[in-house]
Enzyme design. Structure first.
Site, PDB file in Angstrom:
ATOM      1  N   GLU A 301       0.756  -1.418  -0.171  1.00  8.80           N
ATOM      2  CA  GLU A 301      -0.063   0.000  -0.012  1.00  8.80           C
ATOM      3  C   GLU A 301       0.761   1.235   0.092  1.00  8.80           C
ATOM      4  O   GLU A 301       0.654   2.185   0.979  1.00  8.80           O
ATOM      5  CB  GLU A 301      -0.718   0.279   1.222  1.00  8.80           C
ATOM      6  CG  GLU A 301      -1.730  -1.220   1.393  1.00  8.80           C
ATOM      7  CD  GLU A 301      -2.314  -0.905   2.786  1.00  8.80           C
ATOM      8  OE1 GLU A 301      -3.356  -1.732   3.062  1.00  8.80           O
ATOM      9  OE2 GLU A 301      -1.719  -0.611   3.979  1.00  8.80           O
ATOM     10  N   ARG A 304       2.958   7.643  -0.565  1.00  6.16           N
ATOM     11  CA  ARG A 304       3.802   8.653  -0.450  1.00  6.16           C
ATOM     12  C   ARG A 304       5.117   8.517  -1.730  1.00  6.16           C
ATOM     13  O   ARG A 304       5.312   9.375  -2.655  1.00  6.16           O
ATOM     14  CB  ARG A 304       4.942   8.878   0.805  1.00  6.16           C
ATOM     15  CG  ARG A 304       5.950   9.604   0.732  1.00  6.16           C
ATOM     16  CD  ARG A 304       6.711   9.597   1.818  1.00  6.16           C
ATOM     17  NE  ARG A 304       6.205   9.219   3.169  1.00  6.16           N
ATOM     18  CZ  ARG A 304       5.863   9.970   4.352  1.00  6.16           C
ATOM     19  NH1 ARG A 304       6.106  11.267   3.836  1.00  6.16           N
ATOM     20  NH2 ARG A 304       5.041   9.661   5.171  1.00  6.16           N
ATOM     21  N   TYR A 349       6.206  17.380  11.943  1.00  4.96           N
ATOM     22  CA  TYR A 349       7.058  16.311  12.237  1.00  4.96           C
ATOM     23  C   TYR A 349       8.532  16.619  12.023  1.00  4.96           C
ATOM     24  O   TYR A 349       9.444  15.886  11.925  1.00  4.96           O
ATOM     25  CB  TYR A 349       6.811  15.014  10.993  1.00  4.96           C
ATOM     26  CG  TYR A 349       5.613  14.855  10.679  1.00  4.96           C
ATOM     27  CD1 TYR A 349       4.714  14.110  11.788  1.00  4.96           C
ATOM     28  CD2 TYR A 349       5.000  14.950   9.353  1.00  4.96           C
ATOM     29  CE1 TYR A 349       3.813  13.704  11.195  1.00  4.96           C
ATOM     30  CE2 TYR A 349       3.718  14.595   8.994  1.00  4.96           C
ATOM     31  CZ  TYR A 349       2.935  14.030  10.063  1.00  4.96           C
ATOM     32  OH  TYR A 349       1.686  13.737   9.733  1.00  4.96           O
ATOM     33  N   CYS A 376      -0.206  33.342  11.023  1.00  4.24           N
ATOM     34  CA  CYS A 376       0.102  33.845  12.326  1.00  4.24           C
ATOM     35  C   CYS A 376       0.772  33.101  13.242  1.00  4.24           C
ATOM     36  O   CYS A 376       0.005  32.797  14.252  1.00  4.24           O
ATOM     37  CB  CYS A 376      -0.950  34.673  12.739  1.00  4.24           C
ATOM     38  SG  CYS A 376      -1.679  35.679  11.410  1.00  4.24           S
TER      39      CYS A 376
END
Ligand code: LLP
Length: 455
Positions: A301, A304, A349, A376
């Site tokens: 699967e 990325r 991360y 901000c």
């Protein structure tokens, strides 16, 4: 295809003319960055369509070469839209979805439900019902609560639902804690070590409305150690052997998840399917031989590894400023017209990226720079430290490659920012596959409503 799988941070059809270390005039699949921004605005995700096809085919081919078959499921969470689901359908691969929204997107593309597997650690009854009514191929069961839920709903619907059980093989991976998923102290799946996996298997076997076809694991994301994948496969095969010993039949399928690492910066190299899949296959074949098991149908699967490098974000520089640091040195802050709303990964991360000048090259000396967004938050930093030419200024374009996975899919409307569009580029042409949000989209959810009695 075997030898030249692209392992850099760039998509295959990305080029700089007049290039130096820091960039040049960028074009992707023959489309110039300047023209793209002129036509579609910025920030913008530019997806190299042919590169998407190339990578999907490579992972599929690697699986076929190593196992003589198998099933590639593309992980929709990394990035999905109707057009991408149509590509995946054309490429004849499966789709891993983990919410009703992802499933609805696949179905809107007429993606064959039988080639979809449905994941998630907390699927609601409504989602399970929707998945079963839609006739998804496989539901990956993640917990005891869900096991009973799926069994009950399948039973009500008069269906025998094919399922996998998601197991945690106790593999500690070298990746960020938030994207590591197969150690013991984690919300996902049934632990093998604690015995929960065996109990779940027995419960599943006792449910007439469930057809337990296999087991699954996903050890985490952005992983480069082939040994981690091999160890997980080995532990899952031990479970398959125990199943055979207990039930005198074999579970036919094994899904070993995704998580293959890609390059985000110049000094990283993506894991190639033609390296990792044969290595895992050898381990699976050896372990199955030892346990006298037939080799199950293997599925993977990746998300990325397929979509990550296909996409480059192009930003417009808005403001810059020089800041004197305590040690006497200076740092240039370069503010772009997006930030943590289109790429939360650095803030969440500590993910690292590279950036390049995309509208011209510069021979100015490079200076310590920080690329920040327009939100901000002081933490709205895309790249904390990068050497870039001193003359980068308002109006320049900056490109950040390898933003295809978990960029647009994790984008937010923080500060009421419209989420950027995604365009697919191919052979010198580009088209939106997800349009940019506008103010009407942002205001669409606002309501002025009479209060309802709730006590
Ligand atoms: N299968 C399962 C069950 C998953 O949970 C995931 C990712 C994948 C496959 C695909 O993993 P990939 O090949 O894309 O690494 N937002 C994080 C990543 C979270 C991954 C969640 N699950 C990030 O931006 O790094």
């Amino acid at each position: 295809m075997t030898d030249n799988y692209p392992t850099s941070l760039f998509s295959s059809n990305l080029k700089f003319s007049n290039q130096n270390l820091h960039g040049g005039e960028l074009s992707i699949a023959g489309c110039s960055a300047e023209k793209i921004v002129k036509e579609f605005g910025s920030p913008i995700f530019v997806l190299d369509e042919a590169d998407f096809y190339l990578r999907t085919k490579a992972w599929k081919t690697a699986l076929e070469q190593s196992f003589g078959g198998g099933q590639l499921y593309y992980a929709a969470k990394s990035f999905i839209c109707v057009e991408v689901a149509r590509w995946l359908k054309e490429l004849k691969v499966g789709l891993d979805v983990c919410t009703q929204g992802e499933l609805a997107t696949a179905l809107a593309a007429d993606f064959p439900a039988a080639d979809i597997e449905f994941h998630g650690n907390n699927k609601s009854e409504a989602e399970i019902l929707f998945a079963i009514k839609s006739a998804v191929g496989t539901i990956v069961i993640d917990s005891f609560d869900e096991l009973s839920r799926v069994a009950k709903i399948a039973n009500q619907e008069g269906r025998i639902q094919k399922v996998y059980l998601r197991l945690t093989p106790g593999v500690d991976t070298h990746t960020h804690e938030f994207i590591s998923t197969a150690h013991e102290d984690v919300k996902f799946g049934f632990s093998i070590a604690s015995g929960d996996a065996q109990i779940a298997i027995d419960k599943c076997m006792a449910e007439k409305s469930l057809n337990l076809a296999g087991i699954h694991c996903h050890i985490g994301s952005q992983i480069f150690e082939v040994d981690s994948f091999k160890l997980a496969a080995k532990r899952l095969i031990a479970v398959l052997a125990a199943f055979r010993d207990k039930y005198s039949k074999e579970l036919p399928e094994l899904n070993i998840g995704g998580g293959y690492g890609i390059a985000y910066t110049n000094n990283e190299t993506a894991i190639s399917p033609f390296h990792v899949i044969p290595a895992i296959a050898q381990e699976i074949k050896d372990e199955c031989a030892k346990a006298k098991l037939s080799i199950p149908k293997i599925s993977i699967e990746p998300g990325r590894a397929i979509v990550g490098p296909t996409t480059t974000t192009i930003y417009l520089v808005g403001t810059t400023k020089l800041v004197k640091l305590e040690d006497g040195s200076t740092r240039k802050y370069i503010s772009v017209d997006g930030g943590m709303s289109d790429n939360i990964r650095p803030a969440l991360y500590g993910a690292t990226y590279s950036a390049f000048l995309a509208n011209r090259s510069s021979s100015e000396k490079s200076i310590s720079s920080r690329i920040v967004g327009k939100h901000c938050e002081s933490g709205d930093i895309l790249i904390p430290e990068i050497e870039l030419p001193a003359d980068i200024n308002a109006g320049d374009l900056l490109a950040i490659p390898a933003t295809g996975a978990y960029g647009r899919s994790m984008a937010s409307n923080y500060n009421h920012m419209p989420r950027p569009s995604v365009i697919a580029v191919k052979d010198g042409q580009g088209r939106e596959i997800l349009r940019r949000e506008n103010e009407a989209d942002l205001l669409n959810l606002d309501v002025i409503q009479a209060p309802r009695q709730l006590s």
